[in-house]
Design an enzyme around this catalytic site. Structure first.
Site, short mmCIF file in Angstrom:
data_model
loop_
_atom_site.label_atom_id
_atom_site.label_comp_id
_atom_site.label_asym_id
_atom_site.label_seq_id
_atom_site.Cartn_x
_atom_site.Cartn_y
_atom_site.Cartn_z
N TYR A 93 124.15 55.12 111.61
CA TYR A 93 124.04 55.45 113.05
C TYR A 93 122.64 55.12 113.55
O TYR A 93 122.47 54.44 114.57
CB TYR A 93 124.36 56.93 113.27
N SER A 123 119.35 56.28 121.06
CA SER A 123 119.11 57.61 120.50
C SER A 123 117.68 57.67 119.98
O SER A 123 117.13 56.64 119.56
CB SER A 123 120.06 57.86 119.33
#
Ligand code: NAD
Length: 248
Positions: free
Chosen positions: A159, A146
């Site tokens: 995350y 990401s």
């Protein structure tokens, strides 16, 4: 059933969102595909039927024995494995300033799926991937990380830190597994998937601030994955696919 003339790609988390688009794209590019998800057995069977040269395996990637079994079944079904796409991942939205909400349980849950599972799948697939390299060009791993693993952004700190770990693991393994196995990552910004359907602030940010003026479609990310899979000289790259948001 085996189909030795097709190269074989295993894509985790491939019954929805980005993973399904990657599976469709690699199938279109001539790969026999192993689809996988934790729970959506019917969607997996339906997509396998649609793609024709495809099979579906269910496995909970939080459980190590199921990771081992997923790779074993993938290799047993087609008799080879050439590409592994570690796409399955989980997220949890927690304001970065809310340190108390990022509990040890949250850290452990996200780390298990987003960091440990990809590593273990690569470890389990290593011998089949090395065998693939003996048949021709290098085998290939693509990790879906990401932009949150590159910049101080993202759904939550656990995350983002996990995706940063996945990016560094990508570079470390690119060195360790070369030249037989290339290891790269695609780092998407916002992608329109079930996971982000209600992320209205992020959607507005991408529409207004990103140079491309939109979030990615899953097919945009699948295109980046296909490019890395097809590029026999690229290894250790983290391909940021955020429509240029990082430039603004
Ligand atoms: P999604 O929720 O549609 O897909 C996630 C997949 O992971 C599902 O198929 C699910 O079955 C699988 N999965 C989750 N937990 C699992 C477990 N315990 N065992 C087995 N499988 C499990 O989400 P998506 O948006 O398509 O995300 C795919 C990947 O892309 C993830 O790694 C995510 O972090 C990453 N990503 C997504 C975006 C975005 O904006 N959607 C942005 C950056 C990165």
């Amino acid at each position: 059933m085996t189909h030795p003339t097709h190269p074989v790609a295993l894509i985790t988390g491939s019954t929805s969102g980005i993973g399904a688009a990657i599976a469709r794209r690699l199938s279109h590019d001539g790969y026999a595909v192993v689809l996988h998800s934790r729970g959506s057995h019917e969607a997996g069977q339906a997509l396998a039927a649609e793609l024709k040269v495809a099979t579906y395996v269910q496995a909970d990637l939080a459980i190590d024995a199921e990771r081992v079994e997923l790779v074993r079944q993938a290799v047993a079904h087609w008799g080879r494995l050439d590409v592994l796409v570690n796409n399955a991942g989980i997220s949890q939205v927690i304001a970065h300033a809310d340190l108390a909400a990022a509990t040890p349980a949250v850290w452990q849950r996200l780390h298990e799926i987003n960091v440990i599972a990809p590593f273990r799948l690569i470890a389990e697939a290593e011998s089949a991937l090395r065998e693939s390299a003996r048949r021709g060009g290098p085998a290939c791993v693509v990790n879906i990380s990401s932009h949150a693993g590159v910049r101080p952004k993202g759904a939550s700190i656990p995350y983002a830190a996990g995706k940063a770990a996945l990016n560094h693991m990508t570079r470390l393994l690119a060195v360790s597994l070369a030249p037989e196995i290339r290891v790269n990552a695609v780092a998407p910004g916002l992608v329109d998937t079930p996971l982000t359907a209600d992320w209205t602030a992020a959607q507005q940010l991408w529409r207004e601030r990103s140079p491309m003026r939109r979030a990615a479609q899953p097919e945009d990310i699948a295109q980046a994955v296909a490019m890395l899979v097809a590029s026999n000289y690229l290894t250790g790259e983290i391909l940021l696919s955020d429509g240029g948001l990082n430039l603004t």
